[in-house]
Scaffold this motif. Structure first.
Motif, short mmCIF file in Angstrom:
data_model
loop_
_atom_site.label_atom_id
_atom_site.label_comp_id
_atom_site.label_asym_id
_atom_site.label_seq_id
_atom_site.Cartn_x
_atom_site.Cartn_y
_atom_site.Cartn_z
N GLU A 130 -0.72 -1.26 10.43
CA GLU A 130 0.78 -1.62 10.80
C GLU A 130 0.00 -2.93 10.50
OE1 GLU A 130 0.10 1.44 13.05
OE2 GLU A 130 -1.31 0.14 12.93
N ALA A 131 -0.74 -3.82 10.78
CA ALA A 131 -1.27 -4.89 9.95
C ALA A 131 -1.64 -4.92 8.41
CB ALA A 131 -2.32 -5.56 10.48
N ALA A 132 -2.18 -4.07 7.88
CA ALA A 132 -1.50 -3.89 6.18
C ALA A 132 0.26 -3.95 5.75
CB ALA A 132 -2.87 -2.35 5.97
N GLN A 133 0.94 -3.37 6.50
CA GLN A 133 1.96 -2.95 5.47
C GLN A 133 2.09 -4.81 5.97
OE1 GLN A 133 4.01 -0.19 8.48
NE2 GLN A 133 6.09 -0.34 6.51
N ALA A 134 2.71 -5.07 6.92
CA ALA A 134 3.31 -6.54 7.67
C ALA A 134 2.81 -7.55 6.10
CB ALA A 134 2.97 -6.65 8.66
N MET A 135 1.53 -7.48 6.24
CA MET A 135 0.55 -8.31 4.80
C MET A 135 1.37 -8.36 3.41
SD MET A 135 -1.36 -10.57 4.09
CE MET A 135 -2.37 -10.91 6.16
N LEU A 136 1.62 -6.92 2.89
CA LEU A 136 1.84 -6.32 1.83
C LEU A 136 3.31 -6.72 2.06
CD1 LEU A 136 1.63 -2.96 -0.05
CD2 LEU A 136 3.38 -3.82 0.62
N MET A 137 3.71 -6.75 3.09
CA MET A 137 5.55 -6.90 2.67
C MET A 137 5.87 -8.38 2.66
SD MET A 137 7.57 -4.85 2.87
CE MET A 137 8.80 -4.55 3.00
N LYS A 138 4.98 -9.22 3.37
CA LYS A 138 4.76 -10.79 3.09
C LYS A 138 4.77 -11.46 1.73
CE LYS A 138 3.89 -14.77 6.28
NZ LYS A 138 3.04 -15.59 6.92
N ILE A 186 10.29 -7.53 -8.70
CA ILE A 186 10.94 -6.06 -8.68
C ILE A 186 10.34 -5.65 -10.41
CG2 ILE A 186 12.11 -4.40 -9.27
CD1 ILE A 186 14.43 -5.67 -6.99
N ASP A 187 10.22 -7.58 -11.38
CA ASP A 187 9.91 -6.67 -12.05
C ASP A 187 8.58 -6.87 -12.20
OD1 ASP A 187 12.41 -6.14 -13.38
OD2 ASP A 187 13.12 -8.52 -13.82
N ASP A 188 7.40 -7.53 -11.52
CA ASP A 188 6.54 -8.06 -12.41
C ASP A 188 5.30 -7.60 -11.48
OD1 ASP A 188 6.96 -9.62 -14.05
OD2 ASP A 188 7.42 -11.72 -13.39
N ILE A 189 5.62 -7.01 -9.98
CA ILE A 189 4.68 -6.61 -8.96
C ILE A 189 4.87 -4.80 -8.71
CG2 ILE A 189 3.87 -6.59 -6.63
CD1 ILE A 189 5.52 -9.46 -6.71
N GLN A 190 3.72 -4.48 -8.86
CA GLN A 190 4.31 -2.74 -8.33
C GLN A 190 3.03 -2.75 -7.58
OE1 GLN A 190 5.90 -0.71 -10.32
NE2 GLN A 190 4.98 0.04 -8.37
N VAL A 191 3.22 -1.98 -6.37
CA VAL A 191 2.56 -1.44 -5.00
C VAL A 191 2.24 -0.21 -5.85
CG1 VAL A 191 2.66 -1.22 -2.68
CG2 VAL A 191 4.03 -2.67 -3.94
N LEU A 192 0.82 0.24 -5.84
CA LEU A 192 0.00 0.75 -5.66
C LEU A 192 -0.66 1.77 -4.72
CD1 LEU A 192 -1.40 0.42 -9.20
CD2 LEU A 192 0.80 1.49 -8.12
N CYS A 193 -0.29 2.61 -4.23
CA CYS A 193 -0.58 3.45 -2.72
C CYS A 193 -1.52 5.38 -3.66
CB CYS A 193 0.67 3.99 -2.27
SG CYS A 193 1.74 2.57 -2.19
N PRO A 194 -2.48 4.71 -2.35
CA PRO A 194 -3.32 6.67 -2.15
C PRO A 194 -2.75 7.30 -2.20
CG PRO A 194 -4.19 4.37 -1.12
CD PRO A 194 -2.99 3.03 -0.73
N MET A 195 -1.71 7.52 -1.34
CA MET A 195 -0.78 8.41 -1.57
C MET A 195 1.26 8.36 -0.85
SD MET A 195 -2.40 9.07 2.69
CE MET A 195 -2.07 10.69 2.87
N ASN A 196 1.12 9.53 -1.07
CA ASN A 196 3.21 8.94 -0.82
C ASN A 196 3.01 9.73 0.48
OD1 ASN A 196 4.39 9.28 -3.29
ND2 ASN A 196 3.57 11.60 -3.93
N ARG A 197 2.50 10.21 1.66
CA ARG A 197 2.87 10.07 2.50
C ARG A 197 2.32 9.20 3.76
NH1 ARG A 197 0.51 14.87 1.33
NH2 ARG A 197 -1.04 14.69 3.02
N GLY A 198 2.76 9.17 5.13
CA GLY A 198 2.24 7.97 6.09
C GLY A 198 3.17 6.27 5.99
N GLY A 199 2.44 5.48 7.10
CA GLY A 199 3.55 4.43 7.48
C GLY A 199 3.09 3.47 5.71
N LEU A 200 2.25 3.42 5.21
CA LEU A 200 1.54 3.44 4.64
C LEU A 200 1.51 3.98 2.60
CD1 LEU A 200 -1.64 0.87 5.24
CD2 LEU A 200 0.72 0.07 4.31
N GLY A 201 1.97 5.37 3.01
CA GLY A 201 2.45 6.10 1.47
C GLY A 201 3.61 5.67 0.87
N ALA A 202 3.99 6.07 -0.16
CA ALA A 202 4.18 5.30 -1.42
C ALA A 202 5.42 5.23 -1.25
CB ALA A 202 4.88 6.21 -2.54
N ARG A 203 6.26 6.17 0.15
CA ARG A 203 7.88 6.81 0.63
C ARG A 203 8.16 5.92 1.22
NH1 ARG A 203 12.14 10.44 -1.10
NH2 ARG A 203 13.43 10.63 0.92
#
Length: 236
Positions: free
Chosen positions: A35-43, A58-75
């Motif tokens: 949960e803290a990771a998600q809040a920090m990532l958004m900020k 949007i143009d310069d920053i790309q978030v790269l996730c280990p997986m698609n599923r879960g609260g910290l997944g790409a979806r």
């Protein structure tokens, strides 16, 4: 530090957490929970990196996730980032589980030779025509037209998986990594994610998860090492 951190990870050593005020091209921010990771990532994506380093979110920053599923997944992160960065745009069309609007960041998910749009190509939605059931995507200056029933070839791309990013590079990469990703925490995955960043990498993770990923070889590599050890033992 992108290069030296990548080399350290390749040797099985986790990177050192960043110090406050440190001026570097590689930041490792430790957190205590997903949960803290998600809040920090958004900020970091929506505020810190754009304000301090002038990266376009949007143009310069790309978030790269280990997986698609879960609260910290790409979806999940795609939906959260779309809401923060492009939530007010209209008209909108919803198909195949995604909602698209002008300026949305999208990725082609299969090879379409007729459109000359290929798996992994990232672009921006330019126009949505609800009357004609058409959507146009700009892929680095090239306009590609989709009818709405072809939108299963696209997905949002504010966040993608590290696996999907192989062979690509981005000005700035942000990587979340927590024990939520336990099954995929392997050295090659972390190394690949870190080496996608050209100018800056921000790793946001639980220390235990990042340490595990740095030390843990892929299943194929572990098997190869085991075979080699057995052969050496047999020779000895």
């Amino acid at each position: 530090k992108i290069i030296t951190s990548a080399h350290a990870i390749n040797r099985g050593k986790p990177p050192y957490p960043s110090k406050k005020g440190e001026d570097t091209d590689f930041f490792y921010i430790t957190v205590d929970s997903a949960e803290a990771a998600q809040a920090m990532l958004m900020k970091v994506v929506t505020e810190r990196l754009p304000k301090r380093y002038d990266f376009h979110p949007i143009d310069d920053i790309q978030v790269l996730c280990p997986m698609n599923r879960g609260g910290l997944g790409a979806r999940s992160l795609n939906i959260a980032l779309q809401s923060q960065l492009n939530g007010d745009q209209h008209p909108q069309v919803t198909r195949f589980g995604w909602t698209y609007a002008p300026s949305d960041k999208v990725i082609q998910t299969i090879n379409n030779y007729d459109k000359e749009a290929f798996n992994g190509d990232i672009g921006r939605v330019q126009q949505v025509d609800l009357e004609e059931n058409q959507l146009w995507v700009d892929f680095e200056g090239r306009q590609v037209e989709y009818v709405f029933n072809e939108l299963d070839e696209l997905s949002l791309a504010y966040a993608t998986t590290i696996h999907k990013s192989q062979g690509s590079e981005y000005p700035c990469v942000v990587i979340p990594m927590t024990m939520q990703h336990f099954m995929l925490l392997e050295r090659n995955l972390l190394y690949t994610g870190v080496t996608r960043g050209k100018q800056m990498v921000v790793l946001i993770g639980e220390a235990k998860a990042v340490a595990m990923a740095s030390k843990r070889l892929t299943s194929a590599k572990r098997l190869t090492n085991l075979v080699n050890q057995l052969q050496l033992a047999k020779v000895g």
